[in-house]
Design a protein around this motif. Structure first.
Motif, PDB file in Angstrom:
ATOM      1  N   GLY A   1       0.642   1.910  -7.293  1.00  0.00           N
ATOM      2  CA  GLY A   1       1.554   2.075  -6.160  1.00  0.00           C
ATOM      3  C   GLY A   1       2.818   1.257  -6.315  1.00  0.00           C
ATOM      4  O   GLY A   1       3.926   1.748  -6.044  1.00  0.00           O
ATOM      5  N   ARG A   2       2.666   0.020  -6.748  1.00  0.00           N
ATOM      6  CA  ARG A   2       3.860  -0.818  -6.980  1.00  0.00           C
ATOM      7  C   ARG A   2       4.738  -0.181  -8.062  1.00  0.00           C
ATOM      8  O   ARG A   2       5.964  -0.172  -7.966  1.00  0.00           O
ATOM      9  CB  ARG A   2       3.452  -2.242  -7.366  1.00  0.00           C
ATOM     10  N   GLU A   3       4.102   0.367  -9.078  1.00  0.00           N
ATOM     11  CA  GLU A   3       4.822   1.034 -10.173  1.00  0.00           C
ATOM     12  C   GLU A   3       5.573   2.265  -9.665  1.00  0.00           C
ATOM     13  O   GLU A   3       6.627   2.622 -10.182  1.00  0.00           O
ATOM     14  CB  GLU A   3       3.814   1.407 -11.260  1.00  0.00           C
ATOM     15  N   LEU A   4       5.043   2.907  -8.619  1.00  0.00           N
ATOM     16  CA  LEU A   4       5.676   4.090  -8.027  1.00  0.00           C
ATOM     17  C   LEU A   4       6.724   3.721  -6.979  1.00  0.00           C
ATOM     18  O   LEU A   4       7.361   4.599  -6.400  1.00  0.00           O
ATOM     19  CB  LEU A   4       4.612   4.984  -7.379  1.00  0.00           C
ATOM     20  N   GLY A   5       6.874   2.433  -6.718  1.00  0.00           N
ATOM     21  CA  GLY A   5       7.878   1.986  -5.755  1.00  0.00           C
ATOM     22  C   GLY A   5       7.383   1.980  -4.319  1.00  0.00           C
ATOM     23  O   GLY A   5       8.194   1.985  -3.386  1.00  0.00           O
ATOM     24  N   ILE A   6       6.077   1.958  -4.123  1.00  0.00           N
ATOM     25  CA  ILE A   6       5.528   1.871  -2.766  1.00  0.00           C
ATOM     26  C   ILE A   6       5.642   0.422  -2.307  1.00  0.00           C
ATOM     27  O   ILE A   6       5.110  -0.473  -2.957  1.00  0.00           O
ATOM     28  CB  ILE A   6       4.060   2.354  -2.727  1.00  0.00           C
ATOM     29  N   SER A   7       6.341   0.214  -1.210  1.00  0.00           N
ATOM     30  CA  SER A   7       6.547  -1.160  -0.734  1.00  0.00           C
ATOM     31  C   SER A   7       5.507  -1.581   0.300  1.00  0.00           C
ATOM     32  O   SER A   7       5.324  -2.763   0.551  1.00  0.00           O
ATOM     33  CB  SER A   7       7.951  -1.320  -0.155  1.00  0.00           C
ATOM     34  N   GLU A   8       4.825  -0.611   0.896  1.00  0.00           N
ATOM     35  CA  GLU A   8       3.799  -0.926   1.894  1.00  0.00           C
ATOM     36  C   GLU A   8       2.580  -1.541   1.217  1.00  0.00           C
ATOM     37  O   GLU A   8       2.330  -1.314   0.033  1.00  0.00           O
ATOM     38  CB  GLU A   8       3.334   0.354   2.597  1.00  0.00           C
TER      39      GLU A   8
ATOM     40  N   ASN B   1      -5.035   7.467   3.432  1.00  0.00           N
ATOM     41  CA  ASN B   1      -3.844   6.714   3.828  1.00  0.00           C
ATOM     42  C   ASN B   1      -2.650   7.385   3.177  1.00  0.00           C
ATOM     43  O   ASN B   1      -2.743   7.868   2.048  1.00  0.00           O
ATOM     44  CB  ASN B   1      -3.908   5.258   3.358  1.00  0.00           C
ATOM     45  N   GLU B   2      -1.534   7.399   3.868  1.00  0.00           N
ATOM     46  CA  GLU B   2      -0.303   7.961   3.318  1.00  0.00           C
ATOM     47  C   GLU B   2       0.690   6.838   3.081  1.00  0.00           C
ATOM     48  O   GLU B   2       0.884   5.973   3.930  1.00  0.00           O
ATOM     49  CB  GLU B   2       0.310   8.982   4.269  1.00  0.00           C
ATOM     50  N   TYR B   3       1.312   6.867   1.914  1.00  0.00           N
ATOM     51  CA  TYR B   3       2.353   5.907   1.555  1.00  0.00           C
ATOM     52  C   TYR B   3       3.588   6.682   1.126  1.00  0.00           C
ATOM     53  O   TYR B   3       3.530   7.889   0.900  1.00  0.00           O
ATOM     54  CB  TYR B   3       1.873   5.009   0.405  1.00  0.00           C
ATOM     55  N   ARG B   4       4.697   5.996   0.981  1.00  0.00           N
ATOM     56  CA  ARG B   4       5.946   6.611   0.517  1.00  0.00           C
ATOM     57  C   ARG B   4       6.441   5.881  -0.715  1.00  0.00           C
ATOM     58  O   ARG B   4       6.481   4.650  -0.748  1.00  0.00           O
ATOM     59  CB  ARG B   4       7.024   6.539   1.610  1.00  0.00           C
ATOM     60  N   THR B   5       6.862   6.653  -1.716  1.00  0.00           N
ATOM     61  CA  THR B   5       7.427   6.067  -2.928  1.00  0.00           C
ATOM     62  C   THR B   5       8.862   5.633  -2.661  1.00  0.00           C
ATOM     63  O   THR B   5       9.421   5.920  -1.594  1.00  0.00           O
ATOM     64  CB  THR B   5       7.432   7.090  -4.082  1.00  0.00           C
TER      65      THR B   5
ATOM     66  N   GLN C   1       8.858  10.061  -1.370  1.00  0.00           N
ATOM     67  CA  GLN C   1       7.856  11.108  -1.550  1.00  0.00           C
ATOM     68  C   GLN C   1       6.506  10.585  -1.067  1.00  0.00           C
ATOM     69  O   GLN C   1       6.152   9.438  -1.323  1.00  0.00           O
ATOM     70  CB  GLN C   1       7.739  11.492  -3.030  1.00  0.00           C
ATOM     71  N   PRO C   2       5.727  11.417  -0.378  1.00  0.00           N
ATOM     72  CA  PRO C   2       4.410  10.947   0.065  1.00  0.00           C
ATOM     73  C   PRO C   2       3.426  10.814  -1.098  1.00  0.00           C
ATOM     74  O   PRO C   2       3.495  11.566  -2.076  1.00  0.00           O
ATOM     75  CB  PRO C   2       3.951  12.031   1.037  1.00  0.00           C
ATOM     76  N   VAL C   3       2.560   9.839  -0.965  1.00  0.00           N
ATOM     77  CA  VAL C   3       1.424   9.653  -1.868  1.00  0.00           C
ATOM     78  C   VAL C   3       0.209   9.520  -0.960  1.00  0.00           C
ATOM     79  O   VAL C   3       0.224   8.723  -0.017  1.00  0.00           O
ATOM     80  CB  VAL C   3       1.575   8.383  -2.737  1.00  0.00           C
ATOM     81  N   TYR C   4      -0.819  10.310  -1.236  1.00  0.00           N
ATOM     82  CA  TYR C   4      -2.023  10.297  -0.421  1.00  0.00           C
ATOM     83  C   TYR C   4      -3.144   9.598  -1.184  1.00  0.00           C
ATOM     84  O   TYR C   4      -3.422   9.945  -2.333  1.00  0.00           O
ATOM     85  CB  TYR C   4      -2.437  11.723  -0.056  1.00  0.00           C
ATOM     86  N   HIS C   5      -3.755   8.624  -0.539  1.00  0.00           N
ATOM     87  CA  HIS C   5      -4.832   7.830  -1.142  1.00  0.00           C
ATOM     88  C   HIS C   5      -6.114   8.097  -0.370  1.00  0.00           C
ATOM     89  O   HIS C   5      -6.197   7.799   0.815  1.00  0.00           O
ATOM     90  CB  HIS C   5      -4.427   6.348  -1.075  1.00  0.00           C
TER      91      HIS C   5
ATOM     92  N   ASP D   1      -3.380  20.708  -2.263  1.00  0.00           N
ATOM     93  CA  ASP D   1      -2.470  21.804  -2.605  1.00  0.00           C
ATOM     94  C   ASP D   1      -1.011  21.500  -2.271  1.00  0.00           C
ATOM     95  O   ASP D   1      -0.145  22.336  -2.505  1.00  0.00           O
ATOM     96  CB  ASP D   1      -2.880  23.080  -1.856  1.00  0.00           C
ATOM     97  N   SER D   2      -0.727  20.324  -1.726  1.00  0.00           N
ATOM     98  CA  SER D   2       0.616  19.999  -1.237  1.00  0.00           C
ATOM     99  C   SER D   2       1.648  19.826  -2.345  1.00  0.00           C
ATOM    100  O   SER D   2       2.844  19.910  -2.095  1.00  0.00           O
ATOM    101  CB  SER D   2       0.578  18.715  -0.396  1.00  0.00           C
ATOM    102  N   GLY D   3       1.190  19.552  -3.560  1.00  0.00           N
ATOM    103  CA  GLY D   3       2.130  19.269  -4.645  1.00  0.00           C
ATOM    104  C   GLY D   3       2.513  17.802  -4.709  1.00  0.00           C
ATOM    105  O   GLY D   3       3.238  17.389  -5.619  1.00  0.00           O
ATOM    106  N   TYR D   4       2.026  17.011  -3.757  1.00  0.00           N
ATOM    107  CA  TYR D   4       2.291  15.572  -3.766  1.00  0.00           C
ATOM    108  C   TYR D   4       1.126  14.840  -4.412  1.00  0.00           C
ATOM    109  O   TYR D   4       0.010  15.353  -4.494  1.00  0.00           O
ATOM    110  CB  TYR D   4       2.531  15.047  -2.350  1.00  0.00           C
ATOM    111  N   LEU D   5       1.391  13.637  -4.871  1.00  0.00           N
ATOM    112  CA  LEU D   5       0.400  12.844  -5.572  1.00  0.00           C
ATOM    113  C   LEU D   5      -0.771  12.496  -4.660  1.00  0.00           C
ATOM    114  O   LEU D   5      -0.583  11.980  -3.556  1.00  0.00           O
ATOM    115  CB  LEU D   5       1.060  11.564  -6.106  1.00  0.00           C
ATOM    116  N   CYS D   6      -1.976  12.806  -5.125  1.00  0.00           N
ATOM    117  CA  CYS D   6      -3.214  12.495  -4.410  1.00  0.00           C
ATOM    118  C   CYS D   6      -4.058  11.604  -5.321  1.00  0.00           C
ATOM    119  O   CYS D   6      -4.435  12.016  -6.423  1.00  0.00           O
ATOM    120  CB  CYS D   6      -3.995  13.766  -4.088  1.00  0.00           C
ATOM    121  N   LEU D   7      -4.335  10.398  -4.862  1.00  0.00           N
ATOM    122  CA  LEU D   7      -5.139   9.430  -5.592  1.00  0.00           C
ATOM    123  C   LEU D   7      -6.506   9.393  -4.913  1.00  0.00           C
ATOM    124  O   LEU D   7      -6.602   9.022  -3.740  1.00  0.00           O
ATOM    125  CB  LEU D   7      -4.475   8.052  -5.551  1.00  0.00           C
TER     126      LEU D   7
END
Length: 143
Positions: free
Chosen positions: A51-58, A69-73, A77-81, A103-109
């Motif tokens: 997440g830090r590598e993706l620029g997630i500050s939360e 949980n949803e985070y933002r890069t 862009q949303p990232v779903y964990h 199916d959203s096309g966003y990163l899902c961890l």
């Protein structure tokens, strides 16, 4: 049959940022990332570094009870964990709309992906963390 793309040795926590940078480079074109490993192997800890590598500050924390949980890069862009450890049936994940997230096309961890295997798309990366010592891990990326 899984094809191994990369195997990394992570000798200690100080090596996590470099490993996360290598994994980020390997993500190209993949949005579904499954994290396998025994309890305590460091799945959430690695996701925090990624997440830090993706620029997630939360602050990234395990969604064990919330399931997602949803985070933002840094690019907003949303990232779903996801953490499916507590699920007994994939239908519980369907109840929160897991398939729509996938199916959203966003990163899902996804931690504990085996608990929702029928819902997962075929096109995904699997990262397996194996404990090799008190603070060392092996990380294998497979497609």
């Amino acid at each position: 049959m899984a094809t191994s793309l990369l195997t990394l040795t992570i000798p200690d926590l100080a090596a996590l940022p470099a490993a996360a940078a290598q994994v980020r480079a390997a993500l190209a074109g993949h949005t579904i990332i499954c994290f396998e490993g025994e309890m305590g192997a460091g799945k959430t800890t690695f996701i925090k570094a990624l997440g830090r590598e993706l620029g997630i500050s939360e602050e990234i924390s395990s969604p064990t009870f919330a399931l997602v949980n949803e985070y933002r890069t840094a690019a907003d862009q949303p990232v779903y964990h996801f953490d499916f450890y507590r699920l007994d049936d994939p239908a519980e994940a369907e109840g929160i709309g897991a398939s729509e997230y996938f199916d959203s096309g966003y990163l899902c961890l996804i931690e504990w992906p085996g608990r929702v295997e029928p819902l997962l798309p075929d096109h995904r990366l699997t990262l397996t963390l194996t404990v090799t010592g008190p603070s060392s891990r092996e990380l294998k990326i497979e497609i």
